[in-house]
Design a protein around this motif. Structure first.
Motif, PDB file in Angstrom:
ATOM      1  N   ALA A   1      -6.257   3.332   3.957  1.00 34.25           N
ATOM      2  CA  ALA A   1      -5.192   2.964   4.901  1.00 34.25           C
ATOM      3  C   ALA A   1      -5.330   1.505   5.316  1.00 34.25           C
ATOM      4  O   ALA A   1      -4.336   0.769   5.415  1.00 34.25           O
ATOM      5  CB  ALA A   1      -5.249   3.875   6.133  1.00 34.25           C
TER       6      ALA A   1
ATOM      7  N   VAL B   1      -7.146   0.631  11.374  1.00 32.35           N
ATOM      8  CA  VAL B   1      -6.213  -0.408  10.924  1.00 32.35           C
ATOM      9  C   VAL B   1      -5.904  -1.376  12.054  1.00 32.35           C
ATOM     10  O   VAL B   1      -5.863  -2.595  11.845  1.00 32.35           O
ATOM     11  CB  VAL B   1      -4.919   0.220  10.366  1.00 32.35           C
TER      12      VAL B   1
ATOM     13  N   ALA C   1       0.743   2.607   3.045  1.00 30.35           N
ATOM     14  CA  ALA C   1       0.180   2.514   4.395  1.00 30.35           C
ATOM     15  C   ALA C   1       0.843   3.522   5.328  1.00 30.35           C
ATOM     16  O   ALA C   1       0.170   4.194   6.120  1.00 30.35           O
ATOM     17  CB  ALA C   1       0.342   1.096   4.938  1.00 30.35           C
TER      18      ALA C   1
ATOM     19  N   TYR D   1       2.675  -1.407  -0.880  1.00 26.51           N
ATOM     20  CA  TYR D   1       1.665  -1.366   0.167  1.00 26.51           C
ATOM     21  C   TYR D   1       2.204  -0.725   1.442  1.00 26.51           C
ATOM     22  O   TYR D   1       1.510   0.048   2.115  1.00 26.51           O
ATOM     23  CB  TYR D   1       1.167  -2.779   0.470  1.00 26.51           C
TER      24      TYR D   1
ATOM     25  N   MET E   1      -4.300  -0.690   2.354  1.00 28.60           N
ATOM     26  CA  MET E   1      -2.848  -0.717   2.136  1.00 28.60           C
ATOM     27  C   MET E   1      -2.131  -1.525   3.227  1.00 28.60           C
ATOM     28  O   MET E   1      -1.228  -2.320   2.936  1.00 28.60           O
ATOM     29  CB  MET E   1      -2.293   0.710   2.104  1.00 28.60           C
ATOM     30  N   ALA E   2      -2.530  -1.352   4.486  1.00 31.07           N
ATOM     31  CA  ALA E   2      -1.889  -2.108   5.571  1.00 31.07           C
ATOM     32  C   ALA E   2      -2.212  -3.590   5.450  1.00 31.07           C
ATOM     33  O   ALA E   2      -1.353  -4.454   5.677  1.00 31.07           O
ATOM     34  CB  ALA E   2      -2.338  -1.564   6.927  1.00 31.07           C
TER      35      ALA E   2
END
Length: 261
Positions: A131, A196, A182, A178, A134-135
């Motif tokens: 996560a 995150v 996310a 992405y 991706m963020a």
């Protein structure tokens, strides 16, 4: 914007520039500040290949779509670097990819997470790390896309601007991947949201930070985003749409740290 992975896999290709007349640069050369920014962008794009290996040994590599995407993403980013290197070559600036690779190869993912990497990774496992990956990727690609489009608009050059728009178009698909990933990993996962928020809120800086000297980062970001606070707010709003991140202002805060407000 949702991401259609099958379509991406079928249509992924090297950015085209053979149809653009680079000889136009002989009569319409780029100014020194713009060339400095192009060189920065070129190094960032080439650098992608240096840390993909690091990402592929994180929990991200266990995800089929993520691992497959990073392979094609790496290829597209390399060709972005090739295109920008060709622009620089027309101005007498030679960029040797092997030299860039040798200089950056040892840095890897630790550049992104900085000195707090160990303490964060020690508390992350599985999809919670993915996560963050991706963020973080979404924020980086949003920043890159905005930079390319800003330079394209600033220059309004018959060759550079269409090339940058083509690169930005590919970058928007990276943003979509992405962001979609996310969102799926953050939805309903308070633990991942907490990680995150901490990683982006405390560690994220404009793309190229850590790879380039601080003075170079400040010069290029000032060149592209000075007096562009509305654009930075738009980027923050894109990140804030992800589950659990509504309070983050990573772009305004990071650029304020560079003296760009």
């Amino acid at each position: 914007m949702a991401f259609d992975f099958d379509n991406y896999a079928e249509t992924s290709e090297a950015v085209r520039w053979s149809d653009l007349d680079f000889d136009v640069f002989d009569d319409m050369p780029l100014d020194r500040d713009t060339l400095r920014s192009v060189r920065y962008m070129c190094d960032v794009e080439y650098h992608t290949t240096c840390f993909v290996r690091e990402l592929l040994v994180t929990p991200s590599h266990r995800e089929d779509a993520t691992a497959a995407f990073m392979t094609m993403w790496n290829r597209e980013e390399f060709w972005h670097g090739e295109a920008l290197a060709a622009v620089l070559e027309k101005h007498g600036i030679h960029v040797d990819y092997d030299e860039v690779k040798a200089k950056r190869a040892s840095l890897g993912w630790k550049l992104a997470l900085g000195p707090a990497k160990q303490s964060i990774l020690a508390n992350m496992v599985g999809t919670d790390f993915v996560a963050v990956h991706m963020a973080w990727g979404a924020a980086n690609e949003l920043s890159a896309t905005a930079g390319y489009r800003r330079m394209s608009a600033m220059q309004d050059h018959p060759v550079l601007s269409p090339l940058l728009e083509r690169i930005a178009k590919q970058e928007t698909r990276h943003v979509a991947f992405y962001t979609t990933q996310a969102r799926e990993r953050l939805e309903g996962n308070s633990r991942a949201q907490s990680f995150v928020r901490m990683a982006l809120g405390k560690l994220w800086k404009p793309v190229g930070s850590g790879m380039m000297d601080d003075a170079e980062v400040k010069h290029v970001m000032t060149h592209l985003f000075s007096d562009q606070t509305d654009e930075l707010d738009k980027l923050d709003k894109r990140v804030q749409k992800l589950p659990g991140l509504s309070e983050l202002r990573i772009f305004r805060n990071a650029f304020a740290g560079l003296g760009i407000e």
